[in-house]
Design an enzyme around this catalytic site. Structure first.
Site, mmCIF file in Angstrom:
data_model
loop_
_atom_site.group_PDB
_atom_site.id
_atom_site.type_symbol
_atom_site.label_atom_id
_atom_site.label_comp_id
_atom_site.label_asym_id
_atom_site.label_seq_id
_atom_site.Cartn_x
_atom_site.Cartn_y
_atom_site.Cartn_z
ATOM 1 N N LYS A 4 1.803 -3.397 6.727
ATOM 2 C CA LYS A 4 2.379 -3.579 4.804
ATOM 3 C C LYS A 4 3.901 -3.704 4.645
ATOM 4 O O LYS A 4 3.997 -4.392 4.212
ATOM 5 C CB LYS A 4 1.547 -2.578 4.285
ATOM 6 C CG LYS A 4 0.132 -2.997 4.121
ATOM 7 C CD LYS A 4 -0.303 -4.227 3.753
ATOM 8 C CE LYS A 4 -1.921 -5.093 3.061
ATOM 9 N NZ LYS A 4 -1.894 -6.201 2.862
ATOM 10 N N SER A 34 0.967 -1.073 0.165
ATOM 11 C CA SER A 34 0.046 0.098 0.204
ATOM 12 C C SER A 34 1.057 1.140 0.253
ATOM 13 O O SER A 34 1.893 1.539 0.766
ATOM 14 C CB SER A 34 -0.665 0.115 0.895
ATOM 15 O OG SER A 34 -1.258 1.608 1.041
ATOM 16 N N TYR A 64 -2.727 -0.349 10.053
ATOM 17 C CA TYR A 64 -2.739 -0.885 8.398
ATOM 18 C C TYR A 64 -1.261 -0.475 8.354
ATOM 19 O O TYR A 64 -0.706 -1.478 7.204
ATOM 20 C CB TYR A 64 -3.898 -0.539 7.759
ATOM 21 C CG TYR A 64 -3.886 -0.493 6.970
ATOM 22 C CD1 TYR A 64 -3.673 -1.838 6.275
ATOM 23 C CD2 TYR A 64 -3.517 0.555 6.063
ATOM 24 C CE1 TYR A 64 -4.124 -2.247 4.872
ATOM 25 C CE2 TYR A 64 -3.707 0.108 4.318
ATOM 26 C CZ TYR A 64 -3.717 -1.010 4.078
ATOM 27 O OH TYR A 64 -3.863 -1.569 2.811
HETATM 28 C C1 UD1 Z 1 -6.858 4.452 2.671
HETATM 29 C C2 UD1 Z 1 -4.929 3.836 3.571
HETATM 30 C C3 UD1 Z 1 -4.722 3.514 1.526
HETATM 31 C C4 UD1 Z 1 -5.654 2.012 1.627
HETATM 32 C C5 UD1 Z 1 -6.881 2.718 1.625
HETATM 33 C C6 UD1 Z 1 -7.870 1.363 1.709
HETATM 34 C C7 UD1 Z 1 -3.940 5.701 4.208
HETATM 35 C C8 UD1 Z 1 -3.175 7.187 3.492
HETATM 36 N N1 UD1 Z 1 -4.413 5.584 2.641
HETATM 37 O O1 UD1 Z 1 -6.650 5.461 2.003
HETATM 38 O O2 UD1 Z 1 -3.024 2.764 1.812
HETATM 39 O O3 UD1 Z 1 -5.505 1.803 0.354
HETATM 40 O O4 UD1 Z 1 -7.263 3.796 2.945
HETATM 41 O O5 UD1 Z 1 -8.790 1.059 2.817
HETATM 42 O O6 UD1 Z 1 -3.648 5.295 5.232
HETATM 43 N N2 UD1 Z 1 -12.451 11.683 2.498
HETATM 44 C C9 UD1 Z 1 -13.436 12.208 3.415
HETATM 45 N N3 UD1 Z 1 -14.952 11.672 3.117
HETATM 46 C C10 UD1 Z 1 -15.406 9.918 3.390
HETATM 47 C C11 UD1 Z 1 -14.279 9.233 3.327
HETATM 48 C C12 UD1 Z 1 -13.092 9.550 2.429
HETATM 49 O O7 UD1 Z 1 -13.332 13.199 3.002
HETATM 50 O O8 UD1 Z 1 -16.109 9.438 4.097
HETATM 51 C C13 UD1 Z 1 -11.859 11.717 2.275
HETATM 52 C C14 UD1 Z 1 -10.378 10.993 2.930
HETATM 53 O O9 UD1 Z 1 -10.014 12.315 4.089
HETATM 54 C C15 UD1 Z 1 -8.920 10.866 2.244
HETATM 55 C C16 UD1 Z 1 -9.852 11.096 1.051
HETATM 56 O O10 UD1 Z 1 -10.625 11.425 1.122
HETATM 57 O O11 UD1 Z 1 -8.798 12.581 1.705
HETATM 58 C C17 UD1 Z 1 -9.361 9.368 0.144
HETATM 59 O O12 UD1 Z 1 -10.028 8.505 1.885
HETATM 60 P P1 UD1 Z 1 -9.915 6.995 2.090
HETATM 61 O O13 UD1 Z 1 -10.701 6.771 -0.023
HETATM 62 O O14 UD1 Z 1 -10.895 6.628 2.851
HETATM 63 O O15 UD1 Z 1 -8.928 6.547 0.770
HETATM 64 P P2 UD1 Z 1 -7.117 6.174 2.152
HETATM 65 O O16 UD1 Z 1 -7.585 7.336 3.516
HETATM 66 O O17 UD1 Z 1 -6.551 7.056 1.078
#
Ligand code: UD1
Length: 356
Positions: A155, A127, A151
């Site tokens: 990895k 990841s 998590y």
């Molecule tokens: C995280 C992990 C990634 C993993 C993935 C799968 C980190 C940095 N990254 O990705 O390695 O493969 O999870 O679980 O640990 N967001 C919102 N609202 C929401 C959900 C998300 O604003 O309801 C925003 C988050 O703040 C982020 C972006 O959307 O900026 C992406 O979030 P998300 O899809 O959860 O993925 P990551 O956190 O990047």
């Protein structure tokens, strides 16, 4: 003789799409999945899309060495793709033992069983979260690693274990793929992301808001040092991730030992940009409300995707619109995920279950 690939976590989001890609390219596929965060229905659909069945699917846990060893004894496994793991960052903070046990323990169990059965080829699901709170993007494979949550640490630990085992077992060939943010769905609309419970990730959450299953999206912070203040990620179409695994298999024998590659597009997209792209594709509104930052989140993660391009002559081909369009098609055809497919998606075909 076609190659037989054992896919752990093959019923999961990335695993199931990769099974389709492998079947489409002539591989024989054996799946191991305990269905803790996946549905056996995904495998029925894999066979339907590919037009041919898996060799077998076993509902077992990779940590169950005896059961896993039996699978290797039954099938002439040429290579393994190891997806089976927990992957929710927030959950990993509350359930660290479970995460270390499944992700690290599962990888150790798999390695020992592979060794026992003299299987030497492995593609490992890593990841981009191993990079942690990156100071500068894009991130190359040489960028410093500094995981910020359990998590991500599982990895990185698995990568370290694989390096150590490769140093000891000269025949072992391992490719660890650090994916950025896999999203989207198979273009058929039959296969997609179906998280159990409330989605923790952005794209499935947006899709569920667009379809009316949830009221609004909480945007986790708009005060990041990014162009619009919301988090920037490198979203990659799940079929590009699947293709990347198939191409990785073709390059496992390039040399012995352990190698690490990023799997991303090299393009950053903010939360609000993804919301806009999804709304445009779906023609639905996606109400948003800004709330505080989510613990453990980082501002921006974008891949330098040039290493795989140089090593394999391969790059991703699906853009953000395609990612949104395919995710939306799956959501529309399966408003409640695999649990209750709409008539248009078609239910499970009797007698087609590959479980065996
Ligand atoms: C995280 C992990 C990634 C993993 C993935 C799968 C980190 C940095 N990254 O990705 O390695 O493969 O999870 O679980 O640990 N967001 C919102 N609202 C929401 C959900 C998300 O604003 O309801 C925003 C988050 O703040 C982020 C972006 O959307 O900026 C992406 O979030 P998300 O899809 O959860 O993925 P990551 O956190 O990047």
């Amino acid at each position: 003789m076609p190659e037989t690939v054992l896919v752990t976590g093959g019923a999961g989001f990335i695993g199931s799409h990769s099974c389709v890609e492998l079947l489409d390219h002539g591989y024989e596929v054996v799946v191991v999945d305990n269905h803790v965060n996946s549905s056996p229905e995904a495998l029925v659909r894999v066979a339907k899309i590919a037009g041919r069945p898996l060799i077998a699917a076993y509902a077992i846990d990779v940590r169950d060495r005896a059961a896993l060893s039996e699978v290797f004894a039954r099938h002439p496994v040429d290579a393994v793709i190891h997806f089976a793991a927990h992957k929710a960052v927030g959950e990993s903070v509350s359930l660290p033992i479970e995460y270390y046990d499944t992700n690290v323990g599962g990888t150790c169990a798999l390695l020992s069983v592979m060794h026992e059965h003299e299987v030497h080829r492995l593609v490992f699901s890593s990841s981009c979260s191993v990079y942690g709170d990156a100071r500068t993007v894009p991130l190359s494979e040489d960028s410093p690693v500094a995981p910020t949550n359990p998590y991500a640490r599982t990895k990185l630990m698995c990568e370290r274990i694989l390096e150590d085992v490769c140093a000891r077992l000269q025949d072992l060939k391992v490719l660890a793929l650090r994916y950025f943010n896999p999203v989207g769905a198979h273009p058929s609309g039959l296969l997609g992301e179906d998280p159990h419970g409330i989605p923790g990730n952005l794209m499935p959450y947006i899709a569920q808001v667009a379809v009316g299953r949830r009221e609004e999206l909480s945007v986790f912070g708009d005060d990041y040092p990014t162009p619009d203040g919301t988090g920037v990620r490198d979203y990659i179409h799940v079929m590009d991730v699947a293709e990347g695994h198939r191409v990785a298999l073709e390059h496992l024998d390039d040399r012995a030992g352990m190698r690490v590659f990023n799997l991303g597009t090299g393009t950053g997209t903010s939360v609000l940009q993804l919301v806009d792209a999804f709304a445009a594709v779906s023609g639905r509104s996606v109400p948003c409300r800004t709330v505080g930052r989510r613990a453990g989140d980082v501002a921006a993660l974008v891949a330098d995707a040039s290493a795989v391009a140089a090593a394999w002559g391969w790059t991703t081909t699906r853009d953000l619109t395609t990612m949104c369009r395919d995710a939306w098609r799956f959501q529309e055809l399966n408003p409640d995920g695999y649990a209750r497919p709409s008539a248009r998606a078609g239910g499970p075909t009797p007698g087609e279950s590959p479980d065996g």
